[in-house]
Design an enzyme around this catalytic site. Structure first.
Site, PDB file in Angstrom:
ATOM      1  CG  HIS A  50      -1.694   1.345   1.240  1.00 61.75           C
ATOM      2  ND1 HIS A  50      -3.093   1.316   0.971  1.00 61.75           N
ATOM      3  CD2 HIS A  50      -1.298   2.419   1.762  1.00 61.75           C
ATOM      4  CE1 HIS A  50      -3.548   2.636   1.150  1.00 61.75           C
ATOM      5  NE2 HIS A  50      -2.584   3.326   1.687  1.00 61.75           N
ATOM      6  CD  GLU A  51       1.740   3.723   3.795  1.00 62.66           C
ATOM      7  OE1 GLU A  51       1.758   4.782   3.280  1.00 62.66           O
ATOM      8  OE2 GLU A  51       0.733   3.393   4.265  1.00 62.66           O
TER       9      GLU A  51
ATOM     10  CG  HIS B 191       0.455   6.513  -0.508  1.00 61.81           C
ATOM     11  ND1 HIS B 191      -0.476   7.133  -1.077  1.00 61.81           N
ATOM     12  CD2 HIS B 191      -0.058   5.828   0.512  1.00 61.81           C
ATOM     13  CE1 HIS B 191      -1.732   6.981  -0.138  1.00 61.81           C
ATOM     14  NE2 HIS B 191      -1.407   6.076   0.794  1.00 61.81           N
TER      15      HIS B 191
ATOM     16  CG  HIS C 164       0.414   9.277  -6.829  1.00 64.88           C
ATOM     17  ND1 HIS C 164      -0.716   9.677  -5.741  1.00 64.88           N
ATOM     18  CD2 HIS C 164       0.168   9.936  -7.942  1.00 64.88           C
ATOM     19  CE1 HIS C 164      -1.663  10.356  -6.519  1.00 64.88           C
ATOM     20  NE2 HIS C 164      -1.040  10.553  -7.900  1.00 64.88           N
TER      21      HIS C 164
HETATM   22 ZN   LIG Z   1      -2.620   5.247   2.129  1.00 67.03          ZN
END
Ligand SMILES: [Zn+2]
Length: 690
Positions: free
Chosen positions: A479-480, A483, A486
């Site tokens: 998940h991290e 980011h 991104h």
């Molecule tokens: Zn998050």
């Protein structure tokens, strides 16, 4: 000008004269020179950073030339370089490796930063120039990103009160300064309450059921706290502590959950009530009935009504699912002589029922999820499959803590893309949870390339032992990193649009999409290997694990929705509503009114430690996770289908969405990828809410 304070010795005085924040870093990627940065550099850098930027904005406002996009909007975009540098490093340290000195400075500097932002947004001459440009915007011959920058800047000034009269602006400044101080106090209180709430036991027997590594970690915790010979379970930032799934001692489970749920209530409860009232007053000042309405007006959701409708639609089916699950668990608990299933029994019996029904023992999986392997052969491997990336660790580059490791990231054609810093382990000086930070944001205007950080809270293994992850920790790592991608793929002109500078109810979307890789067969087979034997995880176990993935959705959805609705209730108050006297009673009433009060499923965060909404900028925004998940569920279905391979899908996703940051409307980017607007069907299916 900078105020030099006399330090305890000549060394400090010397350091002030060459503060590392005063000039751009000369290191690769402008990585902050951590080896040179010391705590005493922060204050003068903040002071000078704010003074410099005010001088720059005053010069823009006083320019005798008529306003142009360049001499006003671009000039604003370039301003504040010292402040940008010191803020990135300071707030990273405050969350990852805080000290009493840093916390003290945070409390002092946060209101000053709020006042600084107000001084810029409420500068009438500056706003007049922006307003003139904004009126004429379609005739300025601007490219789409520049036009959007002008519009977004103008909106930001208006939302920050640029159109208020003098009285309104004065009150706004007071409220902002007070809220900034309150946020910093809330953070401090949460940190202190979490440490103070740790549960200690005097014998290892009390920890029956916990895996050996967790028992060892508890002993290590106790040693670090000077309590040799005891065992300490420290509190993670969310309500349901992970140990609840395995502790066989029911009374210890109760003690642990109670400590978790009650932390911060005495200090942060009244503070939250005060902050909610101030936010309601500010919203009214700015022309909105509630803080929720004010926040959402600038998000992809658009209106508070849209959010209420979405959350409301999910409540009944989620509660029905949780009640079905509760009936199964109560039956299992009854076999142990428990006549009423309590919140502290839920995870324990969920684990039992899951193991019986799916023959999955999640604790037995840990040896197959060794951190290093999950990172390299899972997370990095997936980024190679989808985007062609490769990674080289750079031990020669120093980060801010010995645990924080620096990796250089290379694009498919071998060109350098940016730096990724992984700081995976828990420590007393780190706040709970997991998050991504940017130390340097990408911008073509400023000539910067991205330096991003992922923080997790994985327990340090005993010396010489590998770090073995839980299924949830594996998910968090993926998940991290979503980011991080991104930030790394950002390809924009203006720093205001870099990477994760997107609406809050959109920012979780790329990270949630990246979670899909953890269970894609080709990725899972590559990383899930026994840390000693190298044996792959048995495909039959994998199949059962995947089948069990959806088990417990009722609990997870209710736990999440009740936190989202709690946030929503705090921020749907109007300025006319009386101050909440009792935060706990307010919570109970809010959840009951929303129809989501399931006694055995406490909200994922209660008010006393809800940092997301009282200190980290997610106020009236916790709904964003499920809002983003609508997009996520659709994108996961899209990825690698429709005749496209994953590499081709990855390229499209990167070009049309990830690389655009905030430079384009978020939902336009989604339509550009999916070929249509988002629909809720895949989310309802995934969460069993149809
Ligand atoms: Zn998050």
């Amino acid at each position: 000008m900078t105020v030099f304070r006399q330090g305890p010795g000549a060394r400090n005085v010397a350091a002030m004269s060459d503060n590392p924040f005063f000039s751009p870093s000369t290191l690769e990627y402008e990585l902050p020179p951590f080896a040179e940065i010391r705590e005493e550099h922060y204050r003068p850098a903040f002071e000078r950073g704010m003074a410099d930027q005010l001088a720059e904005t005053a010069a823009i406002a006083a320019n005798s030339e008529p306003p142009t996009f360049d001499n006003t909007v671009v000039a604003l975009e370039r301003s504040g370089a010292v402040l940008r540098r010191v803020s990135a490093v300071f707030f990273n340290q405050d969350s990852s490796d805080t000290t009493p000195g840093v916390q003290e400075l945070d409390a002092e500097i946060s209101p000053l930063l709020a006042a600084h932002a107000d001084a810029i947004h409420l500068d009438a001459a500056l706003f007049a120039r922006l307003d003139t440009l904004h009126e004429a915007r379609h005739g300025l011959g601007l490219d789409p990103e520049s036009l959007r920058l002008l519009e977004r800047r103008h909106t930001a000034f208006v939302r920050a009160g640029a159109r208020l009269d003098a009285d309104g602006q004065r009150r706004l400044r007071e409220i902002n300064a007070e809220l900034a101080a309150d946020s910093a106090a809330f953070r401090r209180n949460t940190h202190a309450a979490s440490l103070a709430g740790a549960v200690a036991v005097d014998s290892a027997d009390a920890l029956d059921g916990l895996p050996g590594a967790a028992v060892a970690a508890a002993a290590e915790n106790a040693r670090a706290l000077g309590q040799d010979g005891r065992w300490v379970l420290s509190l993670k930032n969310f309500s349901n502590q992970t140990e609840l799934a395995s502790l066989t001692d029911r009374s210890l489970r109760e003690r642990l959950l109670t400590a978790s749920l009650r932390r911060g209530l005495d200090t942060n409860g009244p503070l939250a009530a005060k902050m909610a009232a101030l936010r309601a007053e500010r919203a009214a000042l700015l022309g909105h009935p509630t803080h929720a309405s004010y926040v959402v007006a600038d998000e992809t959701a658009g209106t508070a009504g849209a959010v209420s409708a979405m959350l409301g639609r999910l409540v009944a089916p989620a509660v029905a699912n949780a009640e079905r699950e509760a009936a199964d668990l109560a039956a299992a608990a009854a076999a142990d002589g428990i006549d009423e299933l309590a919140a502290h029994d839920w995870a324990f019996y969920a684990e039992k029922v899951r193991a019986e029904r799916y023959e999955v023992d999640t604790a037995a999986l840990r040896p197959y999820f060794e951190l290093e392997r999950v990172l390299r052969d899972g997370v990095f491997f997936a980024a190679g499959l989808a985007y062609g990336l490769s990674f080289t660790e750079r031990p020669d580059l120093t980060a801010y803590h010995p645990d924080a490791r620096v990796f250089e990231v290379f694009d498919a054609d071998g060109s350098a893309l940016g730096l990724f810093i992984g700081d995976f382990h828990a420590r007393e000086s780190k706040r709970g949870g997991a998050w991504m930070n940017e130390l340097v944001a990408q911008s073509r205007l400023l000539g910067t390339r991205p330096v991003v950080v992922n923080n997790l809270n994985i327990a340090h293994p005993a010396p010489g032992e590998p770090a073995l992850l839980s299924w949830d920790e594996v998910r968090t790592l993926f998940h991290e990193f979503g980011h991080a991608l991104h930030g790394l793929f950002s390809d924009v002109e203006y720093p205001s649009f870099a990477g994760t500078e997107v609406p809050r109810d959109f920012v979780e979307f790329p990270s949630q999409v990246n979670e899909m890789w953890m269970t894609r067969p080709e990725v899972l087979a590559n990383y899930a290997r026994h840390h000693e034997s190298g044996e792959p995880l048995d495909p039959a176990v994998v199949r059962r694990m995947l089948a069990a993935e959806n088990y417990g959705q009722g609990f997870r959805t209710v736990e999440y929705l009740s936190a989202a609705l709690l946030d929503w209730a705090w921020h749907s108050r109007t300025a006319a509503d009386p101050l909440v006297e009792d935060a706990e009673a307010f919570e109970a009433r809010a959840l009951a009114e929303a129809g989501i009060a399931v006694a055995a499923v406490p909200p994922r965060y209660r008010t006393g430690y809800f940092n997301h909404v009282f200190s980290n900028g997610y106020s009236a925004g916790y709904y964003a996770y499920i809002w983003s998940e609508v997009l996520d569920a659709e994108t996961v279905e899209w990825f690698g289908t429709g005749g496209r391979g994953v590499r081709e899908s990855g390229q499209l996703f990167r070009e049309r969405l990830l690389s655009r940051g905030g430079s384009r409307d978020a939902l336009e980017c989604v339509r550009d990828v999916l070929g249509r607007g988002p629909e809720i069907g895949p989310l309802l299916a995934r969460r069993g809410l149809e």
